[in-house]
Design a protein around this motif. Structure first.
Motif: not given
Length: 517
Positions: A433-446
């Motif tokens: 979740s640190d990378n939501v909006g950058s390299s985490n393009r799946s927007q996965y947050n768990n």
């Protein structure tokens, strides 16, 4: 009489010229044996690159075309063995961990940069300090994020202290962007245009949009490469590159397209090489969308995907495994191969009908290159059969990257090359979740998953890391976070008169040991 002599001489000259031109040596190129490179020398290898380099400094670039060149000019402290996938010293001689936060690295001695200046601990400190300096704005400054301090102990010893125990540190130091540059060259010239490293090849010239030329380093510590020149020729169309390979105008291409594999295999003058690779391609829901937070929605999507049907269309250029961490990546366990939600069309139909998932249109975003279009067409048909209403939207690469970064999609295909070959460096950038909006393009947050990934990064015990990464992997599969479409088979086609290409599972390759048969 004089006139007759002139006629006779003219006739004899004509016969002589005709004999010369009709002999066994033709000036026309032989399509199957013209393997002498663009400049005509037998010690020249020409590679067809689908795109030009962005630049030639490992600190300031992060694209494949640039790395193909910098990997031959520069070297890293460590490298991953393509056969064993173990981390081994390259410019380093050895290392020790006096404690979990300290890395004492001994360097090889007697090595010089191409400009004649010495490779030493000062060069390592200079490179890493610049890479991690915010003012540099290095694309892969994250490789140095855990670093707290770098100290020169003596000429050939450097001590690196991390802010916390960091398990993937050696994998990070094996990345192309952690290559060591000449401090003097970096301070006196633009390494983006004129690189200076310690590698087996030296920079010669760059004509933007046309070609980059390297030459053998005669002073290379492992011996001068047999190839005297390597030319990186920009050929934007893959079909053109294949034709040039057949004609002998180039001697090397990689990333062979599935749909043209049979054409390449039919060429008598070409040898194809394949290795199971670390790159992977996966289908992801947009986890920030409300519908995607419904576990039954994700289960319906996963149940509707027949990955075997897709794999059958890949002509042997895909590895079938449910595991998010691929077979060639540290953290993989064979038990995860079939741990994903299995294909079950009836179960998918039941979930769609129960929850009314087919009542809304889902936008399936795909880049208009490589296998993305094929994946989109197959998955659209399968989801439609399950009762979903899916529309495909394609975009050119740059727009696709911007759109996935913004989270403007319902479903999309994503990929990751896994250049470090380490599971933590796959899971953290892509799914933490640190990378939501950058390299985490799946927007996965768990949160539970985040804790496992953090634990895998903050221990240097590799056995512990393996177990933790497997737990994180299994959690993603239970969560139907993504559907792995396939793990890549890395490919290359080399003119058959050459041998010795090192093709790595990461998709990297090296021609320093290539010789003519």
């Amino acid at each position: 009489m004089k006139r007759n002599w002139v006629v006779l001489i003219t006739l004899l000259a004509a016969i002589f010229l005709a004999a010369c031109s009709s002999g066994g040596t033709s000036s026309e190129p032989n399509n199957e044996n013209s393997n002498k490179g663009a400049s005509g020398g037998e010690d020249v290898l020409t590679y067809a690159s689908l795109s030009d380099a962005v630049g030639l400094s490992p600190i300031l670039t992060n694209d494949g075309a640039s790395a193909n060149i910098t990997d031959h000019v520069y070297e890293k402290l460590f490298e991953r063995n393509g056969e064993t996938m173990e981390i081994e010293p390259q410019l380093a001689e050895s290392y020790e961990n006096p404690d979990e936060n300290t890395w004492t690295i001994k360097l090889k001695q007697g090595i010089k940069f191409h400009d004649g200046t010495p490779f030493n601990a000062e060069a390592v400190k200079y490179t890493f300090d610049k890479l991690r300096d915010p003012a540099t704005a290095a694309p892969r400054a994250s490789l140095m994020e855990p670093v707290d301090s770098i100290t020169v102990i003596d000429e050939y010893t450097v001590e690196i202290k991390t802010k916390y125990p960091y398990g993937p540190f050696l994998a990070s130091l094996s990345h192309s962007n952690a290559a060591i540059v000449s401090p003097e060259a970096d301070q006196t010239q633009d390494l983006m245009n004129k690189p200076v490293g310690t590698g087996p090849f030296k920079f010669v010239s760059w004509v933007p949009g046309d070609q980059i030329v390297l030459e053998a380093n005669p002073d290379y510590r492992d011996g001068e490469p047999a190839l005297k020149k390597v030319i990186f020729k920009v050929v934007p169309e893959v079909s053109t590159a294949i034709s040039m390979l057949q004609a002998g105008e180039v001697q090397f291409i990689d990333k062979l397209p599935t749909e043209q594999l049979s054409r390449i295999e039919s060429m008598k003058n070409v040898a194809i090489e394949k290795v199971d690779g670390t790159p992977q391609y996966f289908l992801s829901v947009n986890h920030s969308k409300e519908i995607s937070k419904d576990p039954e929605f994700r289960k319906a999507i996963a149940s509707a995907i027949d990955r075997d049907a897709f794999i059958s269309k890949m002509n042997g250029l895909a590895v079938r495994s449910d595991s998010v961490i691929g077979p060639k990546v540290f953290g993989y366990k064979e038990s995860a191969d079939k741990a994903g939600t299995p294909y079950d069309l009836e179960a998918a139909k039941a979930l769609v009908e129960k929850n009314g998932y087919g009542q809304q249109t889902l936008k399936l975003l795909a880049a208009n290159r490589g296998t993305f279009i094929l994946m989109a067409e197959v998955v659209q048909a399968q989801l439609t059969e399950a009762g979903f209403n899916v529309e495909i939207e394609t975009m050119e690469w740059a727009a696709y990257l911007d759109t996935t970064l913004a989270g403007d999609y319902d479903l999309t295909f994503l990929s990751w090359s896994n250049l470090t070959g380490d599971g933590s460096e796959l899971l953290y950038p892509n799914f933490h979740s640190d990378n939501v909006g950058s390299s985490n393009r799946s927007q996965y947050n768990n949160p539970e998953f985040d804790k496992l990934v953090e634990a895998s990064r903050t221990t240097t015990n590799q056995e512990e890391r393996l177990e933790i990464l497997n737990q994180a992997n299994e959690l993603m599969l239970e969560d139907d976070a993504v559907v792995i479409m396939y793990h890549d088979v890395v490919t290359a086609a080399l003119d058959a008169s050459f041998t010795g290409l090192k093709l790595e599972p990461t998709g990297k390759w090296n021609v320093s040991e290539v010789t003519r048969k």
